[in-house]
Design an enzyme around this catalytic site. Structure first.
Site, PDB file in Angstrom:
ATOM      1  N   ASP A   5       9.692   7.467   2.106  1.00 34.71           N
ATOM      2  CA  ASP A   5       9.436   7.564   0.675  1.00 34.71           C
ATOM      3  C   ASP A   5       9.407   6.173   0.046  1.00 34.71           C
ATOM      4  OD1 ASP A   5       9.613   8.112  -2.133  1.00 34.71           O
ATOM      5  OD2 ASP A   5      10.517  10.048  -1.676  1.00 34.71           O
TER       6      ASP A   5
ATOM      7  N   ASP B 154      -2.243  12.221  -2.585  1.00 34.94           N
ATOM      8  CA  ASP B 154      -2.206  13.684  -2.638  1.00 34.94           C
ATOM      9  C   ASP B 154      -2.537  14.117  -4.064  1.00 34.94           C
ATOM     10  OD1 ASP B 154      -1.402  16.435  -2.731  1.00 34.94           O
ATOM     11  OD2 ASP B 154      -0.131  16.085  -0.994  1.00 34.94           O
TER      12      ASP B 154
ATOM     13  N   GLU C 243       4.372   5.206   4.199  1.00 28.95           N
ATOM     14  CA  GLU C 243       3.726   6.478   4.548  1.00 28.95           C
ATOM     15  C   GLU C 243       4.764   7.387   5.195  1.00 28.95           C
ATOM     16  OE1 GLU C 243       1.789   9.520   4.754  1.00 28.95           O
ATOM     17  OE2 GLU C 243       0.476   7.868   4.125  1.00 28.95           O
TER      18      GLU C 243
ATOM     19  N   THR D  61     -12.368   4.870   3.881  1.00 29.45           N
ATOM     20  CA  THR D  61     -11.416   5.531   4.764  1.00 29.45           C
ATOM     21  C   THR D  61     -11.905   6.915   5.164  1.00 29.45           C
ATOM     22  OG1 THR D  61     -10.185   6.626   2.988  1.00 29.45           O
ATOM     23  CG2 THR D  61      -9.567   4.347   3.506  1.00 29.45           C
ATOM     24  N   ARG D  62     -11.190   7.530   6.092  1.00 22.48           N
ATOM     25  CA  ARG D  62     -11.577   8.870   6.534  1.00 22.48           C
ATOM     26  C   ARG D  62     -11.440   9.877   5.400  1.00 22.48           C
ATOM     27  NH1 ARG D  62      -6.828  11.730   9.184  1.00 22.48           N
ATOM     28  NH2 ARG D  62      -4.983  10.533   8.586  1.00 22.48           N
ATOM     29  N   TYR D  63     -10.527   9.635   4.470  1.00 20.08           N
ATOM     30  CA  TYR D  63     -10.386  10.541   3.330  1.00 20.08           C
ATOM     31  C   TYR D  63     -11.599  10.434   2.416  1.00 20.08           C
ATOM     32  CZ  TYR D  63      -5.546  10.922   4.855  1.00 20.08           C
ATOM     33  OH  TYR D  63      -4.413  11.137   5.604  1.00 20.08           O
TER      34      TYR D  63
ATOM     35  N   GLU E 103       0.855  -1.188   0.000  1.00 16.93           N
ATOM     36  CA  GLU E 103       0.000   0.000   0.000  1.00 16.93           C
ATOM     37  C   GLU E 103       0.888   1.234   0.000  1.00 16.93           C
ATOM     38  OE1 GLU E 103      -3.789   2.172   2.211  1.00 16.93           O
ATOM     39  OE2 GLU E 103      -3.420   0.027   2.495  1.00 16.93           O
TER      40      GLU E 103
ATOM     41  N   ASP F  58     -10.958  10.812  -5.460  1.00 16.50           N
ATOM     42  CA  ASP F  58     -12.165  11.613  -5.657  1.00 16.50           C
ATOM     43  C   ASP F  58     -11.898  12.802  -6.570  1.00 16.50           C
ATOM     44  OD1 ASP F  58     -10.497  12.592  -3.509  1.00 16.50           O
ATOM     45  OD2 ASP F  58     -12.055  14.069  -3.095  1.00 16.50           O
TER      46      ASP F  58
END
Length: 231
Positions: free
Chosen positions: A116, A138, A89, A209-211, A64, A174
């Site tokens: 990274d 992002d 992450e 997810t929260r995003y 991921e 999104d």
């Protein structure tokens, strides 16, 4: 990757709000145990490939890229105990959130690289990853920053090298323009589009997810893209 790509991150800041005491405790007590060794240039200046057999015990390897707060990563590790997952992450607050979730779930089939993903790509052997997730990356909305997105040739060529023929690459976003660029850039890197879906048509094992919840609250529709590595 080119020198130009190496200078350009696909992620933004690496620190956010002040960490809670519990999150600082997770970082102090759990980060070392769950972090993958031999990835950074300090740990592995020769960039020797990782010993994946020792790491995974022969289990299929998933990846991921940018796990955010870790909801999806923990969900998948718990749902599929027969696989081994690496999460990358660089955002410290997200790493701290993940550590709390892992401690609560008691998982032992995942590790992370808190940095990274390019450093990880450097030391992964060819054709070792069977599934990869890129969830709400992002967006870099300004046109001049589109070169910073993950779905650009430098990152995608590295991803293509480390994924097995037939490996699945999932992208959730999104941002309509991120969908556009994904559809333009991913196939030439060696992946076939096998499914494009919208709201209400996510993968059967998807965790919102929260995003994604934030996107839905703000009226932005999710997009779910599935690619298959050629070969």
């Amino acid at each position: 990757m080119t020198e130009e790509t190496e200078r350009r991150n696909f992620y933004g800041r690496t620190h956010g709000k002040t960490l809670r005491a519990s999150q600082k405790q997770y970082l102090a007590e759990d980060l070392g145990r769950i972090s993958l060794s031999g990835v950074t240039r300090d740990d592995n200046p020769a960039r020797a490939p990782l010993d994946l057999a020792a790491l995974t015990g022969g289990r299929p390897l998933w990846l991921e890229v940018g796990f955010g707060g870790g909801e999806h990563l923990v969900h998948m590790a718990a749902r599929y105990p027969g696989v081994f997952i690496i999460g990358c992450e660089p955002f410290v607050n997200g790493v701290a959130m993940l550590l709390g979730k892992v401690r609560q779930a008691g998982l032992d089939n995942l590790v992370i690289h808190p940095g990274d993903v390019r450093d990880l790509f450097d030391v992964l052997p060819d054709a070792c990853v069977e599934k990869c997730f890129l969830n709400y990356p992002d967006p870099w909305p300004k046109a001049r920053h589109h070169r910073r997105r993950f779905v650009t040739p430098g990152y995608l060529s590295a991803l293509a090298r480390v994924t097995k023929p037939g490996a699945e690459f999932r992208v959730a976003t999104d941002i309509p323009d991120y969908v556009r660029q994904t559809l333009e850039e991913v196939p030439p890197a060696g992946f076939d589009l096998v499914r494009q879906a919208g709201e209400g048509e996510a993968w059967e094992d998807w965790l919102c997810t929260r995003y994604e919840q934030k996107a839905l609250r703000e009226g932005r529709a999710p997009n779910y893209l599935t690619f298959r590595r050629q070969g």
